[in-house]
Design a protein around this motif. Structure first.
Motif, PDB file in Angstrom:
ATOM      1  N   LYS A  92      -1.256   7.919   5.327  1.00 23.36           N
ATOM      2  CA  LYS A  92      -0.932   7.273   3.938  1.00 23.36           C
ATOM      3  C   LYS A  92       0.509   6.761   4.077  1.00 23.36           C
ATOM      4  O   LYS A  92       1.566   7.307   4.409  1.00 23.36           O
ATOM      5  N   ILE A  93       0.358   5.156   3.719  1.00 20.24           N
ATOM      6  CA  ILE A  93       1.570   4.560   3.565  1.00 20.24           C
ATOM      7  C   ILE A  93       2.298   4.451   2.268  1.00 20.24           C
ATOM      8  O   ILE A  93       1.390   3.910   1.468  1.00 20.24           O
ATOM      9  N   THR A  94       3.379   4.872   2.030  1.00 21.84           N
ATOM     10  CA  THR A  94       3.956   4.758   0.574  1.00 21.84           C
ATOM     11  C   THR A  94       5.195   4.191   0.553  1.00 21.84           C
ATOM     12  O   THR A  94       6.174   4.383   1.282  1.00 21.84           O
ATOM     13  N   LEU A  95       5.173   2.930  -0.207  1.00 19.86           N
ATOM     14  CA  LEU A  95       6.304   2.137  -0.187  1.00 19.86           C
ATOM     15  C   LEU A  95       6.892   2.353  -1.612  1.00 19.86           C
ATOM     16  O   LEU A  95       6.227   2.422  -2.760  1.00 19.86           O
ATOM     17  N   LEU A  96       8.102   2.917  -1.470  1.00 23.80           N
ATOM     18  CA  LEU A  96       8.923   3.388  -2.559  1.00 23.80           C
ATOM     19  C   LEU A  96       9.783   2.185  -3.394  1.00 23.80           C
ATOM     20  O   LEU A  96      10.682   1.781  -2.673  1.00 23.80           O
ATOM     21  N   MET A  97       9.509   1.891  -4.442  1.00 25.50           N
ATOM     22  CA  MET A  97      10.407   0.847  -5.329  1.00 25.50           C
ATOM     23  C   MET A  97      11.242   1.457  -6.269  1.00 25.50           C
ATOM     24  O   MET A  97      10.659   2.208  -7.208  1.00 25.50           O
TER      25      MET A  97
END
Length: 119
Positions: free
Chosen positions: A59-64
């Motif tokens: 899982k790739i999670t991009l945190l904004m």
């Protein structure tokens, strides 16, 4: 939501509906089924100061950051970019292509270059 990975860069492009879901939930994800494994890619709000990305358990999670997400949701701002370690990160609204493409683009944002492309 689309993902593009090239070299050491990661880009997410979101349609109008994607941005609406993200705005309401603070989270959106998509999956790619490879049969015996699944890749998940997600965008998640957080309270940090910069964009960052995490890759764990397929899982790739991009945190904004909240401040970026709020500005992005409420304005015409196209997107945000950042550098996390050596990884270039980009989150942007998905515009309609200027060329004819086969994919459905009815939920994409109007392309600001359309006026100059026609003239």
């Amino acid at each position: 939501m689309k993902i593009r990975i090239k070299g050491n860069s990661l880009r997410y492009r979101l349609t109008k509906k994607d941005v609406e879901v993200f705005s309401a939930n603070g989270y959106i994800e998509e999956t790619v089924d490879f049969g015996n494994q699944t890749l998940i890619y997600a965008l998640q709000r957080n309270n940090l100061a910069n964009l960052l990305a995490v890759f764990e358990n397929n899982k790739i999670t991009l945190l904004m950051p909240d401040t970026m997400a709020t500005e992005w949701e409420l304005t015409d701002r196209v997107g945000f970019e950042g550098l996390y370690n050596e990884l270039f990160l980009l989150i942007e609204k998905d515009f309609k292509c200027l060329d004819n493409v086969a994919e459905d683009q009815s939920d994409n944002y109007p392309n600001p270059l359309l006026k100059t492309h026609i003239n």
